[in-house]
Design a protein around this motif. Structure first.
Motif, PDB file in Angstrom:
ATOM      1  N   TRP A  99       0.900  -1.159   0.000  1.00 36.34           N
ATOM      2  CA  TRP A  99       0.000   0.000   0.000  1.00 36.34           C
ATOM      3  C   TRP A  99       0.938   1.209   0.000  1.00 36.34           C
ATOM      4  O   TRP A  99       1.375   1.659   1.053  1.00 36.34           O
ATOM      5  CB  TRP A  99      -0.871  -0.048   1.246  1.00 36.34           C
ATOM      6  N   VAL A 100       1.259   1.706  -1.197  1.00 39.27           N
ATOM      7  CA  VAL A 100       2.283   2.751  -1.325  1.00 39.27           C
ATOM      8  C   VAL A 100       1.651   4.131  -1.114  1.00 39.27           C
ATOM      9  O   VAL A 100       0.753   4.533  -1.856  1.00 39.27           O
ATOM     10  CB  VAL A 100       2.970   2.701  -2.712  1.00 39.27           C
ATOM     11  N   LEU A 101       2.110   4.822  -0.073  1.00 37.23           N
ATOM     12  CA  LEU A 101       1.740   6.224   0.147  1.00 37.23           C
ATOM     13  C   LEU A 101       2.910   7.041  -0.387  1.00 37.23           C
ATOM     14  O   LEU A 101       3.954   7.113   0.243  1.00 37.23           O
ATOM     15  CB  LEU A 101       1.533   6.504   1.637  1.00 37.23           C
ATOM     16  N   THR A 102       2.728   7.658  -1.562  1.00 40.49           N
ATOM     17  CA  THR A 102       3.888   8.299  -2.195  1.00 40.49           C
ATOM     18  C   THR A 102       4.276   9.612  -1.533  1.00 40.49           C
ATOM     19  O   THR A 102       5.424  10.005  -1.580  1.00 40.49           O
ATOM     20  CB  THR A 102       3.624   8.583  -3.689  1.00 40.49           C
ATOM     21  N   MET A 103       3.298  10.335  -0.943  1.00 39.13           N
ATOM     22  CA  MET A 103       3.533  11.680  -0.410  1.00 39.13           C
ATOM     23  C   MET A 103       4.067  12.615  -1.496  1.00 39.13           C
ATOM     24  O   MET A 103       4.745  13.605  -1.202  1.00 39.13           O
ATOM     25  CB  MET A 103       4.460  11.645   0.812  1.00 39.13           C
ATOM     26  N   ASP A 104       3.746  12.318  -2.753  1.00 35.50           N
ATOM     27  CA  ASP A 104       4.097  13.236  -3.841  1.00 35.50           C
ATOM     28  C   ASP A 104       3.103  14.401  -3.829  1.00 35.50           C
ATOM     29  O   ASP A 104       2.181  14.411  -3.006  1.00 35.50           O
ATOM     30  CB  ASP A 104       4.143  12.485  -5.187  1.00 35.50           C
ATOM     31  N   PRO A 105       3.281  15.414  -4.683  1.00 35.66           N
ATOM     32  CA  PRO A 105       2.415  16.600  -4.584  1.00 35.66           C
ATOM     33  C   PRO A 105       0.927  16.274  -4.680  1.00 35.66           C
ATOM     34  O   PRO A 105       0.103  16.943  -4.058  1.00 35.66           O
ATOM     35  CB  PRO A 105       2.885  17.476  -5.754  1.00 35.66           C
ATOM     36  N   ALA A 106       0.566  15.226  -5.442  1.00 41.11           N
ATOM     37  CA  ALA A 106      -0.859  14.878  -5.581  1.00 41.11           C
ATOM     38  C   ALA A 106      -1.296  13.858  -4.527  1.00 41.11           C
ATOM     39  O   ALA A 106      -2.446  13.394  -4.559  1.00 41.11           O
ATOM     40  CB  ALA A 106      -1.120  14.330  -6.979  1.00 41.11           C
TER      41      ALA A 106
END
Lengths: 441, 441
Positions: free
Chosen positions: B9-16
């Motif tokens: 379950w990847v939480l990227t924390m990228d801008p989106a």
């Protein structure tokens, strides 16, 4: 059955806060038989538990909880209209005896994991909660909620009283589980119903009363508008402010309210994470304790406070008192652990049975491993418990001499089945939430 | 070396704030090469890590710490004169290069256990701290403290600058460790020394500056009395309020202070447990963030905040914002996790390297097990991280593609030796505290 804990750092939480740095505790049947420092006695046939320097202390007392609600944990966080948009519709649709059984089992599992050995619960279908906690081995006060709204298990107060009587009969002779009656809150129960509950309670003197009290500004405004006084005064007027009342939250209290509560012999359950997360304010814990009100720590329901371990409440309860006073000194760590053990037991009227490690008391004991680098070095064991330890450090849990957790493994419940059941209910909730989100606001 | 995380379950924390509920991440060498949802690609020779639905997210960023002080953890809690009675005498007597090595190793061990992958440190003998974190595998900014009091490693500022230059030279080419200069605080460094540090800093533009700022009422009073303005204004006057300054605490800020900080490009490190335990107050985190100041989360030193995991800071940072506003809505859980990852990285000037899971970034990744009953069911993974998870749920930790923790075991340090060394130092502290307690007050 006899157990001898040796090589333990025993925090007795007795009135003198005696510690045995190199201590032993002898459990015989469901009771603590003896304890001391230094060489342990020889007990023929006793199971020996070498604690390797770990802390042994009384099991913790969760003075306010809604166990059935663990299936709502973390749902619609940070949303201002969560109550009306999601929670009440979900409760009306999904709160059944089966859901309460699953939620309560998940909660019991989590509390055993975390070293909670006694809990005061209030929710619906409370006889089901009683059966689950009895199976889990926890000590519990299970409170049937009565409220003047469309409750999931009673349409009117007559039915609410009938449920409470059934609950009280079912657990009349249970050694660990006892029934309680729980008017939801002054504003949601009303003066007339509270008066009727007070009368019922006088006729059932062994059944403690629980209530949400002085929890929100809304409640303060309601009492002022409708009755021209504080909500504590309304409860007093109803005849419910009396010896043994377990009052949860107690955020908005005047000096007069506190004086009334002291005189009546009321105990308080503070729920700092629940209050903090809701942005509601800080309970005057130090003021209540100074005035003579015993204050225990509660987790509130998992929908409000998320977890059911007291560790998560310790830093908030301590920081809130220090922030209110603008000083490091209020509510030292030893006092926080008192609140979590013997003082919480007193709030629940269980202080003759549990809450301290003393000969003749019930063997409600927990062992805390000190192996984590997060906990070392140790200057003050209470500070370690309050500011650094967590549920994962609880190695053993015993209630009335029965192992509920042993070497990290829960003994009385089936974790895999419980988690599977809870996730299945959560799927249904998610589908309903998607449906709600598709509706016009 | 190549690693493929699957079933994560990847939480990227990228801008989106993109999530991949059934995701994969491909790490090549020290970098994230690619990521996505659904079936993972075939990567010849890659080590496969089946995450079984666990969360994979960027490693956490601890934006303010004093690693050497873990040997002081929990010492003289709840005592108002702890600083002058115990801590300063103990620091003067015991803070040596060896003590700092032991304390820093214990802190590095604890942070790796807890999923912290980047840390900004400031203390004494900071070159020693740099060597320890380099060995541990953490990403770190190590700041030599300069102060106008009897510091353990420098009698005057000349010596303080010499130590900083040695530090900067030692780690000039290190891929993970970089030097920093750390004036202790406006009141303890003084305007002249801060001006000299500003000049030094302009000549060493790659060396970030850290400072304690607006932490206490004492500091506010000092600035007002001595300089007729706020302490933020004093720092500005010294030429230190500039792009990349890492300002720790930031409790007592006026709107003008915030405006000055925004214009200068300063980042803030909030330390809610440390501030709360000291009864100092609540930082205006939401006001800073709304104005455009990036705010990271710090643990402060273990003597102030006890533990070095960010989990322990999450509920306080969230509750404090909600209590300030009197509402559930401020600082939703996703924002707290942003602060703990990408926003903290921005505060440290490391946001091009770390803080999110994006192709081309350094492979600073952690895996959070969701097996505990405390974490289930899950409606919102950010709420689970903020309000229920803890260090014991961190299963794997990787920095720049190197495993620091694998299946629960730290790979780069020797826990047993570190704990033994720390306990030995604690024995010496205890003996000295007993001596102090025997002296007349």
């Amino acid at each position: 059955m006899s157990t001898l804990f040796t090589n333990a750092w025993v925090l007795t939480m007795d009135p003198a806060m005696v510690e045995h740095a190199n201590g032993w505790v002898h459990v015989e049947g469901d009771m603590i038989k003896a304890l001391g420092s230094g060489a342990a006695p020889q007990i023929a046939g006793a199971e020996l538990v070498d604690c390797g320097g770990d802390i042994v202390m009384p099991g913790m007392v969760n003075t306010h909880c809604h166990m059935g609600m663990s299936v709502f944990r973390g749902l619609a966080e940070d949303v201002d209209d969560r109550l009306y948009r999601y929670i009440l519709p979900l409760e009306r649709k999904f709160v059944t005896a089966e859901m309460v059984r699953v939620g309560s089992a998940l909660s019991a599992l989590e509390m055993i994991e975390a070293g909670v050995t006694s809990v005061a619960d209030m929710y619906y279908f409370e006889t089901e909660v009683g059966h689950i906690v009895a199976q889990s081995g926890l000590r519990a006060i299970v409170g049937q909620t009565l409220a003047d709204f469309d409750a999931p298990d009673h349409k009117d107060f007559d039915r609410g009283f009938a449920l409470t009587e059934e609950l009280a009969e079912t657990f009349a002779d249970h050694p660990l589980v006892s029934a309680s009656i729980a008017p939801h809150a002054p504003y949601s129960t009303g003066l007339d119903a509270m008066s009727r509950i007070a009368q019922w309670s006088a006729e059932h003197s062994t059944v403690p009363v629980q209530i949400h009290l002085a929890e929100s500004q809304l409640e303060v405004d309601w009492a002022r508008e409708k009755h021209g006084c504080s909500s504590v005064a309304v409860v007093h007027q109803a005849g419910l402010l009396k010896q043994g009342l377990i009052a949860a939250h107690c955020l908005h209290l005047s000096d007069e309210d506190i004086a009334m509560m002291v005189q009546a012999g009321v105990g308080a359950a503070t729920n700092p994470r629940s209050n903090g997360k809701a942005g509601r304010g800080i309970a005057p814990v130090e003021a209540m304790r100074r005035a003579g009100i015993p204050v225990g720590i509660g987790t509130d329901g998992p929908m409000s406070g998320n977890t059911l371990d007291l560790f998560a409440q310790f830093a908030p309860v301590s920081m809130f008192a220090k922030l209110l006073a603008g000083s490091r000194k209020p509510l030292p760590a030893g006092d926080v652990i008192r609140m979590a053990t013997i003082e919480g037991a007193r709030v629940l009227g269980l202080d003759r049975q549990t809450g301290s490690v003393e000969p003749g008391k019930q063997a409600d004991l927990i062992r805390i491993s000190l192996a984590s680098p997060r906990l070392q070095p140790i200057y003050d064991p209470y500070a370690v418990l309050v500011f650094a330890a967590g549920p994962s450090d609880v190695r053993d849990v015993m209630v009335a001499g029965r192992w509920l957790k042993r070497d990290g493994a829960v003994q009385t419940l089936e974790p895999k089945k419980i988690l599977r059941d809870a996730m299945q209910i959560a799927q249904a909730f998610k589908a309903e939430m998607t449906r709600i989100d598709g509706e016009p606001m």
